[in-house]
Each structure stands twice: as structure tokens, then as C-alpha cells.
Design a protein around this motif. Structure first.
Motif, short mmCIF file in Angstrom:
data_model
loop_
_atom_site.label_atom_id
_atom_site.label_comp_id
_atom_site.label_asym_id
_atom_site.label_seq_id
_atom_site.Cartn_x
_atom_site.Cartn_y
_atom_site.Cartn_z
N VAL A 4 4.44 -2.98 -6.53
CA VAL A 4 5.11 -2.32 -7.66
C VAL A 4 6.18 -1.38 -7.15
CG1 VAL A 4 4.81 -0.80 -9.66
CG2 VAL A 4 3.02 -2.46 -9.07
N GLY A 5 7.40 -1.56 -7.57
CA GLY A 5 8.49 -0.71 -7.15
C GLY A 5 8.35 0.71 -7.69
N GLY A 6 8.66 1.71 -6.86
CA GLY A 6 8.60 3.10 -7.29
C GLY A 6 7.22 3.70 -7.32
N LEU A 7 6.19 2.93 -6.94
CA LEU A 7 4.81 3.42 -6.92
C LEU A 7 4.41 3.68 -5.47
CD1 LEU A 7 2.17 3.98 -8.50
CD2 LEU A 7 1.58 1.57 -8.16
N PHE A 8 4.00 4.91 -5.19
CA PHE A 8 3.63 5.33 -3.84
C PHE A 8 2.16 5.74 -3.82
CE2 PHE A 8 8.13 5.84 -4.16
CZ PHE A 8 8.66 5.68 -2.89
N PHE A 9 1.47 5.48 -2.70
CA PHE A 9 0.09 5.91 -2.48
C PHE A 9 0.06 6.87 -1.30
CE2 PHE A 9 -1.97 1.69 -4.14
CZ PHE A 9 -1.56 2.02 -5.43
#
Length: 623
Positions: A379-384
């Protein structure tokens, strides 16, 4: 669903150590940022040990500080004991550590977040991550509120489907007294793989019930060594009740509290062994894998049956509480068993348990699903960031949070990601290990994980990383001024060492001898800033090793800097075995250097990749 009227650039889910650094970094870089937490009263809470730093972890904290993060300064402001671990050993394995006032640390960090420009802090239980056409667009809460944003950083700690165990009893939650997060369902719906891990915490004891006369006291270092390069900016204002320490007249003032050391006994071990059937670890109640390098007391007794005793540290949780943390005594045995074994330990014969120890198992996302920027591949723009990625420890979480927050902001601003190299920072080693190799157990940083640890010392983090902080935009004018002053002082002192001689030999050559220390140098050198002298003495004495390490770095840098072309289809590379194809497709390495570190990828596989890339896209399509 009520859509909140203010759109955000970045939303950070979770306000633990990772979430705080991510939110502060993004907002300080000019992004409108929202920090969402299930409980505003637990922002920055030290759920386990109220301490920051340690071996390799202390290096990470100083790196966070050099890049413009907050953990180091907040530790200096709220520390109650400072020690340099491995002080008698070589410089590559030393690590600063501080015992903190648990509540002062937490509430001072909360205030820092609340007062930060462009950062909104709100309470909300996340129900779902909103994604449209494989791009994150916001989040929704269980109260039916949707917040829109261009990037989301998830830092949920141990709360994803968290389950706490005391004996054979278990309750949902990621921390005693708090609920669990149901966000796992949303992540699974988006196609992310989740697995289970386990961690634990020891019982807390009441000070007046402890007999310290039967223990060895452990005091802090004098003078205390701070974490932050901006410790001189610490001031305790009249209404500031959470800043315990300050810098006055160039001196760091701390009223340090002592810790205490005791040991388990044969009786302790017998009590544990006879009650293993009541331990969720040993009767199959816990599925998650626990931390190998921070075992529970049950694990110690079983795995190290030849040991007659195990060392325990009693550490105060704060200046205004009489609660003590029992380091080395993590357990999930029933309360009555904890009561029995605690009272079998010297000095704890009458100890009162204020909080029982417990284990918590939780969902984590295998970090091979991430890019080196910590953005998810799916998913683009989603960081963990943080324990969601399989790590353990406040410092590892904070380092990831800082990088994720920086890269979320840079993605929005159309800038390239910050990717710290393995030869540049422990944080670089940490992230590269996670995204390249993954982890099947809680990942903990050690000096042994860094192949260039002699270069990655705690004392030179500013020289290694502040320039990156300046380029990113997180370095304050005061930080830049201090770096330049230190660089000039090092250069000038080095020139002086080359000029001043003893019996015709420059001191820079004499200092290389193992029997010559800085204190033996002439008077002009004794007024030099200790930060400068420590740096120079290490560089001079280890010059040969450092030169060899730099040569090794240079040899590897070509592969590290050479990116794998986007057009390469790993299935189409001639000669690659099936296992290599599978692993390369899963990890999607960014560079040939990263590809070489994937478990199961050998030098021949990398050579085949390089040949395929060199032939070019058109040649590959003709095959």
C-alpha cells in the motif's frame, strides 16, 4: 461516518516511542500531522523497564538525537541514574544507559507532543485503515470518525490482538490496564501477513518491603554522561515539574538514585520448576515466540539448569514513587507462585508485590513486507514502525519511528527517502536486517550485529549523522553550531598533537602507544573538551583498524550504491535457482548489496543478477 473537516498530511497511529518520534519528525518537517492514541494518558509510557539505552541501544539513542529526534533529550531531562556500560572494554562495545523516572519521562514527552506546531494529538481507537486504489487515504475510528491523510504511519506496539497471561488466566490487552487493538482485521483485509510474538515483564515491588542491606548497591557514574548533544539547552522552569535535570554553567546536574543487585537461589529455581505446569509458556497457552536474549525466569531455570543463581537488578521506577522494577525476573507464572519465588530471594524475604509480572503475545507484521524506507510494498503511503515490525525495545522502536516519520514527510514533499546505510548507523543496520532478512523472534540490537561497529560508536554519532539531519531539515541552528565547533576543535587539536613534541616525537605518535593516555599529555591538552579528547584518542589509538574498516566499506560501497533496475524480472534471469527466485521476489531488494544479504542468496546468484542487468533491458526482452 463523520469525516473530520481538517485533512492531514501524515497520521501516526500509536503514541509509544515509535509513534512519538514519527509524529514529531513529520510535523517538524512542515507536515500537518495527527497523532492518534487509544489513551492520551499513556503517551510515551515505559511499559517495561524504565530505562533508556544500553549496549548498542545507547548508540541508537545518540543517533536519534544527532538526526534531530527527541528520545535522548527527554532521557537527559528525566534520568535518575546514568552509567556507561562496558566502560573498561573497547570503544566499539561501550554503551550509555540511563534509568529514568517513569512518569516524568512519559508526561514530559506528552507535553512535548502537545506543544509541537503542526501536530494535533487526539484519543481514538482505530478501526480501519482506508485505502483507495492501493494508496492509503486515511483512517477511521470506532467512534465513527474518519480522518483523511496522504500518509499513515502505524506504530501499534504490542496492542494488535494483544493477550496478557498470568498463569493460566488471560485477558485481552497490550499492556496491563489497557485494551487490545482490533486493527489486525484491517491489515489482513489489505493482504498483509501477520504472525505472533511474545514478550513479558517482571513483578514490581514496594520499596519499604525490601531489605537493601542484603544487596550490593550500584551507583551511577560521576559525572553523569548525557545522551543528547543539546543537553546544554536543558533548563528547569519554575512550573516545569517533569524536567528533573538541567545544565547549569556547563555542568549537567542530576540527583542520582542507586540500583541494587541480588541473586536467585536454589529454592527459587525449585519453586519455578515445580510450577512449570502452570506456566502458559510451558503448557501451550502461548503461541508467540519470545525474545531469545531477554528470557523469562522460567526459561532461565529450564535452559540454564546448570546455573546455581541468576543476577537480578532492583531499579527504582522514579523519584516520586516507591515502586521497584526487578530486572531479570520476567515471568508469567501465577500470582501465588510469583509471591513464593520472590520471597526466596535474598533481601526480598518480606517483599510485597505491587504489580504482578505477566506475558503478552501480540500480532506483528513480518518486516520483509516493507521497503528500506519502511513504507509497505503493498500500500502506497502506508508505513510500519516499532514492535509491529518484530522488534523489541524502546530504542529500536524510536529509531524506526524517526525514519518512518521523516520518509512519510519526504514522500509528501516529493523528496527521496532517507535510507541509512549499515556503515553509517546502527539504525541502518536495524532496518536493513528487518527488511532484508525478516525476523522470527523479537529482534534486539547488539553491537555484534554491526560489522562496522568500531566506526559506529556512541561518541561519534553527531559526526556521522548531523549532516544528514541538516540536509533533512531537522537540525536546529544550535545543533549546527555545536557540530561545527566540535569539528573545528577536533581539527585544531589534531594539528596541535602533530606540532607539540616530546623528545622530538609528536604527541600524535606517542598517543598511539597502549601505555600512553590523554591524561599524560602536556597542560594545553588538558583543557580540551572531553568530547573532543575522547573522539581523538579513540581515532588515533585505533587508526589502523579504522583505516582497514573504511577500506572494507569502500570495497562494498559499489554494490551498495548500485540499484537493481526496476525492469528486472527475477523469473527471467538465466541460471537462478528456484529458491533464489522466490526469495528475490519476496524481498524485492533495492540494491545488489541488499540482495547479497538475503538469507539463502549466494555470491553466484548476485553475479547472475549483475550480468543480467549489465546486458540491459532490450537484451533481456530478446531472450
Amino acid at each position: 461516518m463523520f469525516e473530520y473537516p481538517k485533512p492531514y498530511d501524515v497520521i501516526v497511529i500509536g503514541a509509544g516511542h515509535a509513534g512519538i518520534e514519527a509524529a514529531l519528525a513529520a510535523s517538524r518537517l512542515g507536515c500537518e500531522t495527527l497523532l492518534l492514541t487509544m489513551n492520551l494518558d499513556t503517551i510515551g509510557q515505559m511499559s517495561c523497564n524504565p530505562a533508556i539505552g544500553g549496549l548498542a541501544k545507547g548508540q541508537i539513542v545518540r543517533e536519534i538525537d544527532a538526526l534531530g529526534g527527541e528520545m535522548g533529550l527527554n532521557t537527559d531531562a528525566t534520568g535518575i541514574q546514568f552509567r556507561m556500560l562496558n566502560a573498561s572494554k573497547g570503544p566499539s562495545v561501550r554503551g550509555p544507559r540511563a534509568q529514568c523516572d517513569k512518569k516524568a519521562y512519559q508526561f514530559r514527552m506528552k507535553a512535548t507532543c502537545e506543544r509541537q506546531e503542526r501536530l494535533d494529538v487526539k484519543q481514538g481507537h482505530i478501526a480501519e485503515i482506508i485505502v483507495e486504489r492501493e494508496q492509503v487515504t486515511g483512517v477511521s475510528t470506532q467512534l465513527g470518525v474518519a480522518y483523511r491523510s496522504r500518509c499513515v504511519v502505524v506504530t501499534t506496539g504490542t496492542f494488535l490482538q494483544g493477550l496478557m497471561h498470568v498463569g493460566l488466566r488471560n485477558t485481552p490487552g497490550g499492556r496491563m490496564g489497557d485494551t487490545a487493538s482490533g486493527l489486525s482485521a484491517s491489515l489482513l483485509k489489505l493482504g498483509f501477513e501477520l504472525k505472533r510474538l511474545k514478550t513479558g515483564t517482571p513483578p514490581r515491588l514496594l520499596k519499604k518491603s525490601i531489605d537493601f542491606s542484603r544487596m550490593e548497591l550500584q551507583h551511577g557514574d560521576q559525572p553523569p554522561r548525557p545522551f543528547s548533544y543539546l543537553v546544554e539547552t536543558l533548563r528547569k522552569e519554575p512550573d516545569d515539574i517533569f524536567t528533573l535535570n538541567e545544565c547549569r554553567n556547563g555542568l549537567f546536574h542530576v540527583e542520582q538514585l542507586a540500583c541494587a543487585i541480588t541473586y536467585t537461589t536454589a529454592q527459587t529455581h525449585e519453586i519455578v520448576r515445580s510450577n512449570l505446569d502452570k506456566s502458559p509458556l510451558y503448557c501451550g497457552r502461548i503461541e508467540g515466540i519470545g525474545p531469545r536474549y531477554c528470557p523469562s525466569l522460567e526459561d532461565k531455570v529450564v535452559r540454564f539448569a546448570d546455573k546455581e543463581r541468576h543476577q537480578l537488578f532492583l531499579e527504582p521506577e522514579g523519584r516520586h514513587t516507591d515502586e521497584y522494577y526487578i530486572n531479570g525476573c520476567s515471568t508469567s507464572l501465577p500470582f501465588e507462585v510469583q509471591h513464593a519465588f520472590i520471597r526466596s530471594i535474598p533481601g526480598l524475604e518480606k517483599a510485597e508485590i505491587m504489580r504482578a509480572g505477566y506475558a503478552v503475545e501480540y500480532d506483528f507484521s513480518p518486516p520483509t513486507q516493507l521497503r528500506p524506507s519502511l513504507e509497505t510494498k503493498r500500500v502506497g503511503g502506508l508505513f510500519f514502525a516499532g514492535q509491529l515490525n518484530g522488534t523489541s525495545g524502546y530504542e529500536e522502536a524510536a529509531g524506526q519511528g524517526l525514519v518512518a516519520g521523516i520518509n512519510a514527510a519526504r514522500l509528501i514533499q516529493g523528496k527521496s527517502s532517507l535510507i541509512l546505510r549499515r556503515d553509517q548507523a546502527y539504525i541502518g543496520v536495524l532496518i536493513d536486517d528487518l527488511v532484508t532478512k525478516g525476523t522470527e523472534e523479537p529482534y534486539r540490537m547488539f553491537t555484534s550485529r554491526a560489522e562496522h561497529r568500531l566506526s559506529l560508536r556512541h561518541d561519534n554519532a553527531d559526526l556521522r549523522l548531523t549532516e544528514a539531519g541538516i540536509e533533512i531539515g531537522l537540525a536546529s541552528p544550535e545543533r549546527v553550531r555545536k557540530l561545527r565547533a566540535k569539528q573545528e576543535a577536533i581539527a585544531e587539536t589534531r594539528r596541535l598533537l602533530q606540532t607539540v613534541k616530546q623528545d622530538g616525537t609528536p604527541w600524535i605518535h606517542l598517543l598511539k602507544r597502549p601505555d600512553v593516555a590523554w591524561v599524560q599529555l602536556p597542560a594545553p591538552f588538558q583543557v580540551v573538551d572531553p568530547e573532543v579528547t575522547s573522539q581523538l584518542e579513540t581515532e588515533i589509538k585505533y587508526e589502523g583498524y579504522l583505516r582497514r574498516e573504511e577500506a572494507h566499506i569502500e570495497r562494498n560501497r559499489a554494490d551498495e550504491n548500485r540499484t537493481i533496475p526496476d525492469w528486472i524480472d527475477f523469473d527471467a534471469v538465466p541460471g537462478l535457482k528456484a529458491e533464489a527466485r522466490t526469495k528475490l521476489k519476496k524481498i524485492q531488494p533495492r540494491t545488489f548489496g541488499q540482495a547479497s544479504r538475503i538469507s539463502g542468496i549466494n555470491p553466484t546468484d548476485v553475479a547472475l543478477l549483475q550480468v543480467h542487468a549489465k546486458r540491459g533491458k532490450s537484451a533481456a526482452l530478446l531472450r
